[in-house]
Design an enzyme around this catalytic site. Structure first.
Site, PDB file in Angstrom:
ATOM      1  CG  HIS A 195      -1.965   0.959   0.933  1.00  0.00           C
ATOM      2  ND1 HIS A 195      -2.580   1.627   2.352  1.00  0.00           N
ATOM      3  CD2 HIS A 195      -2.718   1.492   0.177  1.00  0.00           C
ATOM      4  CE1 HIS A 195      -3.353   2.650   2.071  1.00  0.00           C
ATOM      5  NE2 HIS A 195      -3.494   2.655   0.625  1.00  0.00           N
ATOM      6  CG  ASN A 227      -6.469   4.691   3.825  1.00  0.00           C
ATOM      7  OD1 ASN A 227      -6.142   5.845   3.802  1.00  0.00           O
ATOM      8  ND2 ASN A 227      -6.016   4.077   2.622  1.00  0.00           N
TER       9      ASN A 227
HETATM   10  N1  CAA Z   1       6.574  13.689  -7.844  1.00  0.00           N
HETATM   11  C1  CAA Z   1       7.493  14.455  -7.355  1.00  0.00           C
HETATM   12  N2  CAA Z   1       7.841  15.551  -6.497  1.00  0.00           N
HETATM   13  C2  CAA Z   1       6.798  16.012  -6.108  1.00  0.00           C
HETATM   14  C3  CAA Z   1       5.580  15.718  -6.474  1.00  0.00           C
HETATM   15  C4  CAA Z   1       5.254  14.623  -7.452  1.00  0.00           C
HETATM   16  N3  CAA Z   1       4.014  14.131  -7.762  1.00  0.00           N
HETATM   17  N4  CAA Z   1       4.462  16.516  -5.835  1.00  0.00           N
HETATM   18  C5  CAA Z   1       5.246  17.083  -5.127  1.00  0.00           C
HETATM   19  N5  CAA Z   1       6.604  16.823  -5.219  1.00  0.00           N
HETATM   20  C6  CAA Z   1       7.693  17.545  -4.676  1.00  0.00           C
HETATM   21  C7  CAA Z   1       7.940  18.836  -5.138  1.00  0.00           C
HETATM   22  O1  CAA Z   1       8.931  19.208  -5.928  1.00  0.00           O
HETATM   23  C8  CAA Z   1       8.492  19.695  -3.698  1.00  0.00           C
HETATM   24  O2  CAA Z   1       9.740  19.409  -3.457  1.00  0.00           O
HETATM   25  P1  CAA Z   1      10.800  20.469  -2.704  1.00  0.00           P
HETATM   26  O3  CAA Z   1      10.033  21.002  -1.467  1.00  0.00           O
HETATM   27  O4  CAA Z   1      11.840  19.690  -2.238  1.00  0.00           O
HETATM   28  O5  CAA Z   1      10.980  21.560  -3.633  1.00  0.00           O
HETATM   29  C9  CAA Z   1       7.713  18.919  -2.542  1.00  0.00           C
HETATM   30  O6  CAA Z   1       7.135  17.721  -3.075  1.00  0.00           O
HETATM   31  C10 CAA Z   1       6.494  19.682  -2.218  1.00  0.00           C
HETATM   32  O7  CAA Z   1       5.670  20.208  -3.543  1.00  0.00           O
HETATM   33  P2  CAA Z   1       4.919  21.598  -3.784  1.00  0.00           P
HETATM   34  O8  CAA Z   1       5.666  22.689  -3.253  1.00  0.00           O
HETATM   35  O9  CAA Z   1       4.653  21.302  -5.036  1.00  0.00           O
HETATM   36  O10 CAA Z   1       3.543  21.461  -2.815  1.00  0.00           O
HETATM   37  P3  CAA Z   1       3.473  21.344  -1.401  1.00  0.00           P
HETATM   38  O11 CAA Z   1       4.601  21.792  -0.612  1.00  0.00           O
HETATM   39  O12 CAA Z   1       2.096  21.686  -1.429  1.00  0.00           O
HETATM   40  O13 CAA Z   1       3.357  19.558  -1.155  1.00  0.00           O
HETATM   41  C11 CAA Z   1       2.300  17.636  -0.988  1.00  0.00           C
HETATM   42  C12 CAA Z   1       2.436  18.886  -2.045  1.00  0.00           C
HETATM   43  C13 CAA Z   1       3.530  16.625  -1.013  1.00  0.00           C
HETATM   44  C14 CAA Z   1       1.313  16.775  -1.856  1.00  0.00           C
HETATM   45  C15 CAA Z   1       1.896  17.943   0.278  1.00  0.00           C
HETATM   46  O14 CAA Z   1       0.585  18.927   0.196  1.00  0.00           O
HETATM   47  C16 CAA Z   1       1.388  16.831   1.154  1.00  0.00           C
HETATM   48  O15 CAA Z   1       2.321  16.081   1.704  1.00  0.00           O
HETATM   49  N6  CAA Z   1      -0.006  16.540   1.316  1.00  0.00           N
HETATM   50  C17 CAA Z   1      -0.559  15.497   1.859  1.00  0.00           C
HETATM   51  C18 CAA Z   1      -0.424  14.109   1.084  1.00  0.00           C
HETATM   52  C19 CAA Z   1      -1.078  13.043   1.838  1.00  0.00           C
HETATM   53  O16 CAA Z   1      -1.711  13.091   2.922  1.00  0.00           O
HETATM   54  N7  CAA Z   1      -1.149  11.857   1.315  1.00  0.00           N
HETATM   55  C20 CAA Z   1      -1.404  10.625   1.569  1.00  0.00           C
HETATM   56  C21 CAA Z   1      -2.877  10.390   1.274  1.00  0.00           C
HETATM   57  S1  CAA Z   1      -3.746   8.878   1.815  1.00  0.00           S
HETATM   58  C22 CAA Z   1      -3.015   7.762   0.756  1.00  0.00           C
HETATM   59  O17 CAA Z   1      -2.414   8.175  -0.213  1.00  0.00           O
HETATM   60  C23 CAA Z   1      -3.685   6.746   1.107  1.00  0.00           C
HETATM   61  C24 CAA Z   1      -4.875   6.064   0.343  1.00  0.00           C
HETATM   62  O18 CAA Z   1      -4.925   5.011   0.193  1.00  0.00           O
HETATM   63  C25 CAA Z   1      -5.796   7.116   0.094  1.00  0.00           C
HETATM   64  P1  NAD Z   2      -7.249   5.937 -10.567  1.00  0.00           P
HETATM   65  O1  NAD Z   2      -8.597   6.024 -10.897  1.00  0.00           O
HETATM   66  O2  NAD Z   2      -6.334   7.281 -10.840  1.00  0.00           O
HETATM   67  O3  NAD Z   2      -6.593   5.185 -11.827  1.00  0.00           O
HETATM   68  C1  NAD Z   2      -7.160   3.574 -11.926  1.00  0.00           C
HETATM   69  C2  NAD Z   2      -6.608   3.207 -13.261  1.00  0.00           C
HETATM   70  O4  NAD Z   2      -6.667   1.765 -13.534  1.00  0.00           O
HETATM   71  C3  NAD Z   2      -7.146   3.727 -14.436  1.00  0.00           C
HETATM   72  O5  NAD Z   2      -6.361   4.472 -15.294  1.00  0.00           O
HETATM   73  C4  NAD Z   2      -8.034   2.759 -15.087  1.00  0.00           C
HETATM   74  O6  NAD Z   2      -8.123   2.853 -16.611  1.00  0.00           O
HETATM   75  C5  NAD Z   2      -7.171   1.373 -14.862  1.00  0.00           C
HETATM   76  N1  NAD Z   2      -7.762   0.112 -14.724  1.00  0.00           N
HETATM   77  C6  NAD Z   2      -8.995  -0.052 -14.459  1.00  0.00           C
HETATM   78  N2  NAD Z   2      -9.392  -1.540 -14.842  1.00  0.00           N
HETATM   79  C7  NAD Z   2      -8.109  -1.798 -15.092  1.00  0.00           C
HETATM   80  C8  NAD Z   2      -7.734  -3.213 -15.658  1.00  0.00           C
HETATM   81  N3  NAD Z   2      -8.453  -4.271 -15.390  1.00  0.00           N
HETATM   82  N4  NAD Z   2      -6.466  -3.284 -16.325  1.00  0.00           N
HETATM   83  C9  NAD Z   2      -5.563  -2.242 -16.356  1.00  0.00           C
HETATM   84  N5  NAD Z   2      -5.995  -1.064 -16.054  1.00  0.00           N
HETATM   85  C10 NAD Z   2      -7.530  -0.763 -15.400  1.00  0.00           C
HETATM   86  O7  NAD Z   2      -6.972   5.384  -9.313  1.00  0.00           O
HETATM   87  P2  NAD Z   2      -5.755   5.247  -8.218  1.00  0.00           P
HETATM   88  O8  NAD Z   2      -6.169   6.592  -7.335  1.00  0.00           O
HETATM   89  O9  NAD Z   2      -4.628   5.392  -9.116  1.00  0.00           O
HETATM   90  O10 NAD Z   2      -5.830   4.006  -7.360  1.00  0.00           O
HETATM   91  C11 NAD Z   2      -5.708   2.863  -7.924  1.00  0.00           C
HETATM   92  C12 NAD Z   2      -5.629   1.807  -6.623  1.00  0.00           C
HETATM   93  O11 NAD Z   2      -4.948   2.387  -5.684  1.00  0.00           O
HETATM   94  C13 NAD Z   2      -7.106   1.679  -5.922  1.00  0.00           C
HETATM   95  O12 NAD Z   2      -7.328   0.338  -5.476  1.00  0.00           O
HETATM   96  C14 NAD Z   2      -6.826   2.745  -4.720  1.00  0.00           C
HETATM   97  O13 NAD Z   2      -7.923   2.275  -3.675  1.00  0.00           O
HETATM   98  C15 NAD Z   2      -5.580   2.703  -4.304  1.00  0.00           C
HETATM   99  N6  NAD Z   2      -4.844   3.689  -3.695  1.00  0.00           N
HETATM  100  C16 NAD Z   2      -5.296   4.902  -4.029  1.00  0.00           C
HETATM  101  C17 NAD Z   2      -4.629   6.108  -3.487  1.00  0.00           C
HETATM  102  C18 NAD Z   2      -5.077   7.556  -3.696  1.00  0.00           C
HETATM  103  O14 NAD Z   2      -4.771   8.451  -2.948  1.00  0.00           O
HETATM  104  N7  NAD Z   2      -5.638   7.849  -4.856  1.00  0.00           N
HETATM  105  C19 NAD Z   2      -3.590   5.898  -2.350  1.00  0.00           C
HETATM  106  C20 NAD Z   2      -3.425   4.586  -2.266  1.00  0.00           C
HETATM  107  C21 NAD Z   2      -4.022   3.612  -2.731  1.00  0.00           C
END
Ligand code: CAA
Ligand code: NAD
Length: 309
Positions: free
Chosen positions: A162, A212
């Site tokens: 994850h 999460n």
């Molecule tokens: N790729 C590479 N580098 C990146 C990047 C990317 N996609 N996005 C941001 N960066 C880098 C930038 O270059 C910058 O680097 P420096 O500080 O060294 O110059 C740094 O990250 C900060 O970026 P920004 O200045 O553009 O923007 P910011 O300070 O607002 O940071 C962020 C952006 C890193 C996304 C910050 O807002 C953050 O940490 N947000 C919270 C993200 C979070 O909580 N993620 C977890 C979500 S839960 C999850 O993912 C699980 C799930 O299953 C849903």
């Molecule tokens: P997304 O919607 O950005 O991307 C999903 C992609 O999968 C799409 O491009 C779609 O075309 C492709 N897809 C769907 N069915 C497919 C198949 N059978 N074969 C190949 N490609 C296929 O979603 P995401 O945010 O990248 O999330 C992807 C997975 O990661 C989910 O299981 C999500 O729960 C998990 N995840 C998401 C986050 C987040 O912050 N978004 C963080 C951690 C984990």
């Protein structure tokens, strides 16, 4: 894009479990593109597979932009090294719409849509198509790793990886132990996670794992607060950034995660835990039904300029 160009189909087929050299990421969205990027940055060859050609084109652009950001930071005073880092990393990523192109690898990381039947169908195919030694892993954010892999035969070579969004920046990797994962596979996943720059922690296959399980209720409560009109979206976000030190507010983060993914996550958490905090949220359901998925679709709780999506 469904034909692989300039590479042999077999990156590797003989690696031992402890040496992951070639990786396939299935799903080229937010997460899959980031996972492919960090894998390539670490010097490993990677296939990125998505059923949608447009997603792969989008992934190609965002990976390039993000590699440039990493290169600027890592090779501040050496433009030539920065340039070759970007080029070499990009060259290690091969994209295809055909799953068969990416089966002959050491590790497959699944990052497709958060839907149980879609994930199960994919793992069943991978189990049949991949060589014996290939380890399969899911990046699900909330579903049971065991349930997703319930129909595969290689349960000893299967687990959860994850990652967090944005993958190139977030340093954590939750390594989820499936019921029948072997010690060798588990150690291989931990070693591989480190090799792509992550700090790996271990969790059991529980709903939402660690992050999460804690972030889900926080996010759901923030959406309800906004829905009730207790405060504006902007003020809720400012509150948690300035009052609690979070880098993003909960509503910005929900848009960043993707509201479709967030909805699926909360629904699985409700089903698995029965906890009322995970009950459906009208606002979230409405936005998802309208196709407003957050930053990736240009609108969610907030609206985004096209150039920043
Ligand atoms: N790729 C590479 N580098 C990146 C990047 C990317 N996609 N996005 C941001 N960066 C880098 C930038 O270059 C910058 O680097 P420096 O500080 O060294 O110059 C740094 O990250 C900060 O970026 P920004 O200045 O553009 O923007 P910011 O300070 O607002 O940071 C962020 C952006 C890193 C996304 C910050 O807002 C953050 O940490 N947000 C919270 C993200 C979070 O909580 N993620 C977890 C979500 S839960 C999850 O993912 C699980 C799930 O299953 C849903
Ligand atoms: P997304 O919607 O950005 O991307 C999903 C992609 O999968 C799409 O491009 C779609 O075309 C492709 N897809 C769907 N069915 C497919 C198949 N059978 N074969 C190949 N490609 C296929 O979603 P995401 O945010 O990248 O999330 C992807 C997975 O990661 C989910 O299981 C999500 O729960 C998990 N995840 C998401 C986050 C987040 O912050 N978004 C963080 C951690 C984990």
């Amino acid at each position: 894009m469904n034909k692989l160009v300039g590479i042999t189909r077999n990156f590797s087929s003989s690696a031992s479990l402890n040496a992951i050299k070639t990786v396939t990421v299935v799903g080229g969205g937010l997460m899959g593109s980031g996972i492919a990027q960090v894998t390539a940055q670490a010097g490993q060859n990677v296939y990125l597979i998505d059923t949608q050609k447009e997603q792969l084109e989008k992934a190609q652009k965002s990976i390039k932009n993000n590699l440039v950001r990493v290169a600027k930071k890592t090779f501040k005073d050496d433009a030539a090294k920065a340039d070759s880092f970007v080029k070499e990393s990009l060259n290690r990523i091969k994209m295809s719409t055909a799953l068969e192109d990416g089966v002959n690898v050491d590790l497959v990381v699944e990052a497709i849509v958060e839907k149980l039947d879609a994930k199960q169908e994919l793992f069943n195919k991978l189990d049949q198509l991949c060589p014996e030694h290939t380890i399969l892993a899911t990046n699900t954010s909330s579903m049971s790793v065991n349930e997703i892999g319930s129909r595969i035969k290689r349960k000893d070579r299967y687990g959860g990886l994850h990652f967090f969004n944005p993958v190139p920046v977030m340093r954590l990797l939750e390594v989820v132990k499936g019921e029948q994962i072997s010690e060798e596979t588990y150690q291989t996943l931990m070693t591989w996670g480190k090799s792509v720059g992550k700090t790996c922690i271990t969790c059991k296959d529980t709903p939402g794992f660690i992050v999460n399980r804690l972030l889900g209720p926080y996010s759901a409560e923030a959406m309800r607060m906004y829905e009730r009109g207790d405060a504006s979206a902007k003020d809720i976000d400012i509150a948690m950034k300035l009052g609690a030190g979070f880098p993003m507010g909960p509503l910005e983060l929900a848009d960043y995660t993707g509201l479709d993914t967030k909805k699926a996550l909360l629904s699985v958490m409700l089903q698995k835990t029965g906890h009322p905090v995970f009950q459906p949220i009208g606002l979230l359901n409405r936005l998802v039904a309208e196709g407003k998925y957050g930053r990736k679709s240009g609108e969610g709780i907030y609206k985004y300029e096209k150039s920043k999506v």
